[in-house]
Enzyme design. Structure first.
Site, short mmCIF file in Angstrom:
data_model
loop_
_atom_site.label_atom_id
_atom_site.label_comp_id
_atom_site.label_asym_id
_atom_site.label_seq_id
_atom_site.Cartn_x
_atom_site.Cartn_y
_atom_site.Cartn_z
N GLY A 46 -21.97 15.66 -17.61
CA GLY A 46 -20.75 15.22 -18.28
C GLY A 46 -20.75 13.71 -18.40
O GLY A 46 -21.36 13.02 -17.58
N GLN A 51 -17.30 5.39 -19.44
CA GLN A 51 -18.48 5.11 -18.62
C GLN A 51 -19.53 4.29 -19.39
O GLN A 51 -20.40 3.68 -18.79
CB GLN A 51 -19.13 6.41 -18.15
CG GLN A 51 -18.32 7.14 -17.09
CD GLN A 51 -18.98 8.44 -16.70
OE1 GLN A 51 -18.81 9.44 -17.37
NE2 GLN A 51 -19.76 8.42 -15.63
N CYS A 91 -21.32 11.68 -9.73
CA CYS A 91 -20.91 11.00 -10.95
C CYS A 91 -22.02 10.04 -11.36
O CYS A 91 -22.59 9.37 -10.51
CB CYS A 91 -19.61 10.23 -10.69
SG CYS A 91 -19.04 9.29 -12.10
N LEU A 92 -22.31 9.98 -12.66
CA LEU A 92 -23.35 9.06 -13.13
C LEU A 92 -22.98 7.60 -12.86
O LEU A 92 -23.85 6.74 -12.78
CB LEU A 92 -23.58 9.26 -14.64
CG LEU A 92 -24.19 10.62 -15.03
CD1 LEU A 92 -24.28 10.74 -16.54
CD2 LEU A 92 -25.57 10.80 -14.40
N HIS A 133 -12.78 16.04 -14.07
CA HIS A 133 -13.49 14.82 -13.66
C HIS A 133 -13.58 13.84 -14.85
O HIS A 133 -13.30 12.64 -14.70
CB HIS A 133 -14.88 15.22 -13.17
CG HIS A 133 -15.79 14.09 -12.80
ND1 HIS A 133 -16.24 13.90 -11.51
CD2 HIS A 133 -16.36 13.10 -13.54
CE1 HIS A 133 -17.04 12.83 -11.48
NE2 HIS A 133 -17.13 12.33 -12.71
N GLU A 134 -13.95 14.37 -16.02
CA GLU A 134 -14.14 13.48 -17.18
C GLU A 134 -12.81 12.96 -17.73
O GLU A 134 -12.72 11.81 -18.16
CB GLU A 134 -14.92 14.20 -18.29
CG GLU A 134 -16.31 14.71 -17.90
CD GLU A 134 -17.21 13.64 -17.30
OE1 GLU A 134 -17.00 12.45 -17.57
OE2 GLU A 134 -18.12 14.01 -16.54
N HIS A 137 -11.79 10.02 -15.87
CA HIS A 137 -12.47 8.79 -16.32
C HIS A 137 -11.68 8.12 -17.44
O HIS A 137 -11.57 6.89 -17.47
CB HIS A 137 -13.87 9.12 -16.87
CG HIS A 137 -14.95 9.14 -15.84
ND1 HIS A 137 -15.23 8.07 -15.04
CD2 HIS A 137 -15.85 10.10 -15.50
CE1 HIS A 137 -16.26 8.37 -14.23
NE2 HIS A 137 -16.64 9.60 -14.49
ZN LIG Z 1 -18.16 10.73 -13.57
#
Ligand SMILES: [Zn+2]
Length: 185
Positions: A46, A51, A91-92, A133-134, A137
């Site tokens: 995701g 991000q 998370c990235l 989660h997204e 963000h």
């Molecule tokens: Zn994330």
């Protein structure tokens, strides 16, 4: 398509709130495609526009095993949530860390797709967690905000240290290539 740079916690730009997309045009579609390519290359399941330092309400997700079912949500909105579930999340933007987070077990989301068409989706399991989660963000929130302050600080210090080490190494490399070669005569 292009692979975009992913911001890393505690970069303050990850705290910016994304604005709604007014019109899904070719520019937005290109961004969606770049985000998908970036997510697959990372690799991740995701990615939110915030991000990659774009403050627009866009997320991409692919939780399929074959990594061949990309989902795109533009202006996503949770219209229902039910139950609670605990899952280990990564998370990235917080590379290398996984922590248990409590979220809704099932959600219903409304959004626009890549063509600007509205759709509604009921999700559970990993997909439901990923959507929550997204969307976090897009509101400037990270999964580490759901864990204890102590754990969050520990992660923050480790990532800051890693970033400094990386910057030192890059600076040293730049110096060594910038220096003119001297030959003794
Ligand atoms: Zn994330």
């Amino acid at each position: 398509m292009a692979i975009l740079d992913i911001l890393t916690f505690p970069d303050p730009r990850l705290r910016k709130k994304a604005q709604p997309v007014e019109q899904v045009d070719d520019r937005i579609r290109r961004l969606v495609d770049d985000m998908l390519e970036t997510m697959y290359a990372a690799p991740g399941i995701g990615l939110a526009a915030t991000q990659v330092d774009v403050q627009r309400r866009i997320i991409v997700i692919d939780v399929s095993e074959g990594h061949d079912t990309p989902l795109c949500f533009i202006n996503p909105r949770l219209v229902a949530r039910e139950g609670t579930e605990q899952m280990d999340e990564g998370c990235l933007s917080v590379p290398g860390f996984f922590e248990t987070v409590t979220r809704a077990e099932r959600v219903t989301v409304e959004a626009l797709d890549r063509d600007g068409q509205p759709f509604r989706l009921d999700a559970d399991g990993l997909l439901a967690v990923c959507i929550q989660h997204e969307i976090d963000h897009l509101d400037g929130k990270l999964f580490v905000d759901h864990i204890s302050i102590l754990k969050r600080q520990r992660i923050r210090h480790k990532l800051e240290k890693q970033r400094k080490e990386r910057e030192h190494a890059e600076a040293a490399r730049a110096r060594s290539t910038a220096e003119p070669r001297r030959s003794a005569i």
